[in-house]
Design an enzyme around this catalytic site. Sequence first.
Site, PDB file in Angstrom:
ATOM      1  N   ASP A 189       0.858  -1.084   0.034  1.00 33.46           N
ATOM      2  CA  ASP A 189       0.047   0.010   0.017  1.00 33.46           C
ATOM      3  C   ASP A 189       0.814   1.494   0.031  1.00 33.46           C
ATOM      4  O   ASP A 189       1.884   1.215   0.689  1.00 33.46           O
ATOM      5  CB  ASP A 189      -0.834  -0.175   1.217  1.00 33.46           C
ATOM      6  CG  ASP A 189      -1.931   1.039   1.382  1.00 33.46           C
ATOM      7  OD1 ASP A 189      -2.777   0.990   0.519  1.00 33.46           O
ATOM      8  OD2 ASP A 189      -1.788   1.902   2.131  1.00 33.46           O
ATOM      9  N   GLU A 248       1.246  -0.792  -5.126  1.00 38.03           N
ATOM     10  CA  GLU A 248       0.525   0.322  -5.382  1.00 38.03           C
ATOM     11  C   GLU A 248       1.222   1.886  -5.352  1.00 38.03           C
ATOM     12  O   GLU A 248       1.727   2.158  -4.133  1.00 38.03           O
ATOM     13  CB  GLU A 248      -0.646   0.577  -4.301  1.00 38.03           C
ATOM     14  CG  GLU A 248      -1.685   1.657  -4.919  1.00 38.03           C
ATOM     15  CD  GLU A 248      -2.282   2.468  -3.477  1.00 38.03           C
ATOM     16  OE1 GLU A 248      -3.361   2.727  -3.732  1.00 38.03           O
ATOM     17  OE2 GLU A 248      -1.567   2.468  -2.494  1.00 38.03           O
TER      18      GLU A 248
HETATM   19  C1  GLC Z   1      -4.186   3.076  -0.665  1.00 43.96           C
HETATM   20  C2  GLC Z   1      -5.249   2.326  -0.565  1.00 43.96           C
HETATM   21  C3  GLC Z   1      -6.467   2.893   0.093  1.00 43.96           C
HETATM   22  C4  GLC Z   1      -6.184   3.684   1.347  1.00 43.96           C
HETATM   23  C5  GLC Z   1      -4.871   4.196   1.283  1.00 43.96           C
HETATM   24  C6  GLC Z   1      -4.482   4.665   2.455  1.00 43.96           C
HETATM   25  O1  GLC Z   1      -4.477   3.993  -1.541  1.00 43.96           O
HETATM   26  O2  GLC Z   1      -5.814   1.457  -1.929  1.00 43.96           O
HETATM   27  O3  GLC Z   1      -7.758   2.235   0.158  1.00 43.96           O
HETATM   28  O4  GLC Z   1      -7.176   4.484   1.918  1.00 43.96           O
HETATM   29  O5  GLC Z   1      -3.918   3.580   0.624  1.00 43.96           O
HETATM   30  O6  GLC Z   1      -4.050   3.394   3.084  1.00 43.96           O
END
Ligand code: GLC
Length: 524
Positions: A189, A248
């Site tokens: 994340d 991500e």
């Molecule tokens: C990422 C996740 C999202 C979350 C954010 C903070 O973007 O996909 O859902 O709110 O991180 O952890």
Amino acid sequence: MYPRSFADSDGDGLGDLPGITSRLGHLVELGVDALWLSPFYTSPQADGGYDVADYRSVDPIFGDLADADALIDAAHTNGLRVIIDLVPNHTSALHPWFAAALAAGPGSPERDRYLFRDGRGPDGSLPPNNWTSVFRGPAWTRVPDGQWYLHLFDPGQPDLNWDNPQVRSEFEDVLRFWMDRGVDGVRVDVAHGLVKQSGLPDAGEQAPGDNDYVHTGPMWDQDGVHDIFRSWRKVLDQYPGQRILVAEAWVSPLERLARYVRGDEMHQAFNFEYLQAAWRAADQRTVITRSLAATALVGATTTWVLSNHDLIRHATRLGYPAGTVLPQGIGPDDPQPDAELGLRRARAATLLILGLPGSAYLYQGEELGLPEDIWLSDGARQDPIWNRSGHTVRGRDGCRVPPPWDGWQPSYGFGPTSASWLPQPEIWANYALSGQRGVPGSTYEMYRTALSLRREFGLGAGTLAWVDDFGPDVVAFRNRGLLVIANIGTTPVALPPTLRIHHASTPLPPDTHVLPVDVTLWAS
Ligand code: GLC
């Protein structure tokens, strides 16, 4: 999948791990290779579980560690791999480390695990810098002793200090904890946010490419993040079998993203640049070419993604004129999509990405053609973005509403009762799995056939060769003997009579020699 919303085994209106285990048969029938679960760890749920209070346990709303083990085992028995979500940029404000940091006070080693700073101004009452939170509002919150702590997201998600060796060793240990339990991969994340520019300087003006998701500035995509992923790769490489890291990372351009998947770092990164490309033939060709080239540079696999738990579902997004910039979340008073067009294009886009070499990530409910829930009442919203924006940005709840399994059951078969943490709209009955299974031409069967052919032709491991025969409004390529043709223009396109048709995103009449607009065809 978003565990809160996939399947509820105990009827409390919240999805859980036993619910997922009980529905693995669906994923097998659909034909996916792996499942990626959003966080299910102990959490006060300030951001749907992306605020973790204990990285080594399961929140009671989702079950317990034995349920996680059972899910991993059952998935493996069914030939499915399991990717879990690791949240290393921030903990929950209820994590014991943060409680210790608050108790220990300024200058303490406990505070050094987070990003505490004195404020600006004569009495320190101004935040340490001008950074804003991704969820809107300031990125700093003041604590009673006068110091401020950084949170790029919600105040319930304090950012960790990745210069602190304890933080580094803790996360390597958490990785081992889950690798030991048999998980096959980890989605990381906010991978581009872990390291901040030293000195935490003020952010400048927004750069031209910035939007709700892609940000530039001293808190994003700093070169120091790569050392962290190199050390994680070493941890994973000590385990037998294939274990992967998926980033991500909302970074741009694609060449910057490719740095996350260099040979000694992660294995894959979500290709959000593809996701953001307009439904126009030239844009699609360009982004596909650039995506493949960027990952080829570093010898990694390209990925394709159209929807996830943070974004407006693609069946809705594509129902707006190509290139429309949408707000983050859609409400009843916003411009409304053309639902029929959106679904037709969504199916065509799906068949396009499933024809490409690389890995494709699907999001629960898209196999049903599910639209965004644009009918959700504002009172039901739970995304912190809604409150933090002063009720000006609706946020991500619309893509998180539990999907319909059975059109006739309470909560559309989500659980044994009518409870659902976000109310499901009546229109869900039209999209239920029960009404699509075995029905030729349904979106579900379209996905199923596509995934089975993708496997049969080995498309994921293939190579792309562009085909220019169909004019500028058509995206056409060959991959492993399969010809993929997507008509993204405004007029039907003539097809060579000799083509053998394997699949189409919208059913075509038998013996047709014409490809209608917004249809993707697989042929040989
Ligand atoms: C990422 C996740 C999202 C979350 C954010 C903070 O973007 O996909 O859902 O709110 O991180 O952890």
